[in-house]
Design an enzyme around this catalytic site. Structure first.
Site, mmCIF file in Angstrom:
data_model
loop_
_atom_site.group_PDB
_atom_site.id
_atom_site.type_symbol
_atom_site.label_atom_id
_atom_site.label_comp_id
_atom_site.label_asym_id
_atom_site.label_seq_id
_atom_site.Cartn_x
_atom_site.Cartn_y
_atom_site.Cartn_z
ATOM 1 N N THR A 222 40.734 27.265 45.350
ATOM 2 C CA THR A 222 40.102 28.580 45.507
ATOM 3 C C THR A 222 38.795 28.492 46.286
ATOM 4 O OG1 THR A 222 41.095 29.356 43.450
ATOM 5 C CG2 THR A 222 39.175 30.555 44.247
ATOM 6 N N GLU B 226 34.974 33.596 34.867
ATOM 7 C CA GLU B 226 35.333 33.307 36.255
ATOM 8 C C GLU B 226 34.207 32.551 36.968
ATOM 9 O OE1 GLU B 226 38.712 34.640 38.061
ATOM 10 O OE2 GLU B 226 38.514 33.528 36.188
#
Length: 333
Positions: A204, A151
């Site tokens: 994001t 991530e």
């Protein structure tokens, strides 16, 4: 990840005597935040998700054979793709990177930038696959930090709210971020998610930049109460408590600005029986939490019709909570 607690703890665990030559793995999409639990709660769904096929080959090194379903957006360079980069980290820490050859096929069954944990599903599928290919030398807890590192590579922020449910399955609570502490929570059997992914772009990183650094104490108290109520509702299988607890007073008011028709979609969901409604991850996907599959289907169809009338295309997914996480699939070739 070398020279840390994880790499030290897994030294000597590679035992190729139980390894297989190829493996096919599916890892699920996830709904991060679970509306009121920003960065600490999330759950996995049965579909969509991503798939990895992994092969042991004679020539040492980690390579990507192909990527499908990404419209050419993901790198084939093994050092830049999160799947292969995390596999390399793991093999390095196991001490076998220079002694094993791995080739990877990544099949994206879910949209990139959807707010459904696209990057985490791919990373989890890859790490679960290499662990399976080696005969499962590591536990899921030992795989988790590598998933979090994926991530970090993908979006610049190493958080576990997507990778934890994708890897562990079910609903997960991230009690601690620095010293990673992941707790699985109970899943009421009739808990369903009706997910709608509007075809709008909400990156994001931009979504995270909108979030305030400081919040009012009165709002924090409301949010703490909602998180505690949600967890209590999960343990008690109390769907009404779950519904009235899943409200976000901190993040949703800001992020909703980026999602066209958000409050109208929320009205439709709640008027048609949803327990709660909110943003999945950083969006633009939205999720209706329901008691039972029928209500989830009704809600998603009505939201789809509403968006279509405003010339906004969308994808819809209806799923119960995936309690298994990643799974090995039979080869179909």
């Amino acid at each position: 990840m070398s020279n840390n607690k994880v790499s030290t703890s897994i030294e000597g665990k590679a035992d190729l005597s139980h390894a297989v030559d190829k493996i096919r793995v599916f890892a699920p999409a996830t709904v991060a935040n679970m509306i009121c639990g920003f960065d600490i709660l999330g759950f996995a769904v049965d579909h969509p998700g991503d798939e990895v096929k992994m092969y042991k080959v004679p020539t040492p090194g980690v390579r990507i054979r192909s990527i499908e379903g990404d419209d050419g957006r993901l790198p084939l360079d093994a050092d830049k793709n999160t799947v292969s980069a995390c596999v390399k980290m793991l093999l390095r820490d196991l001490g076998i990177l220079d002694h094993i050859g791995i080739e990877i096929e990544l099949i994206k069954h879910m949209p990139i930038g959807s707010g459904l944990g696209s990057s985490s599903a791919s990373t989890v599928a890859g790490l679960f696959a290499i662990n399976a290919l080696l005969g499962f030398p590591l536990t899921k807890d030992e795989l988790m930090p590598y998933c979090v590192e994926g991530e970090r590579l993908a979006c610049g922020h190493g958080h576990a709210d997507n990778v934890a449910p994708a890897l562990m399955g079910g609903v997960t609570l991230i009690r601690g971020q620095e010293d990673l502490d992941v707790i699985k929570l109970p899943v009421p059997p009739k808990l369903y998610a009706g997910i709608v992914f509007p075809q709008v772009d909400v990156p994001t990183r931009e979504a995270r930049q909108l979030i305030k650094d400081k919040v009012l104490l009165k709002d924090a108290v409301v949010q703490w109460g909602n998180i505690a109520g949600l967890i209590a509702g999960l343990f008690q299988h109390d769907y009404e408590l779950i519904g009235r607890s899943m409200h976000d007073v901190l993040i949703e008011p800001t992020r909703a600005i980026l999602i066209p028709e958000f409050y109208e979609m929320k009205r439709i969901a709640l008027e048609n029986g949803a327990l709660s409604f909110g943003i999945s991850g950083s969006g633009p996907s939205v999720v209706a939490i329901t008691k039972g599959e029928e209500i989830a289907r009704i809600v998603t169809e009505k939201i789809k019709a509403h968006l279509s009338a405003r010339d906004i295309e969308s994808y819809q997914y209806v799923s119960n909570v995936n309690v298994e996480g990643p799974k090995v699939l039979p080869f179909n070739d």
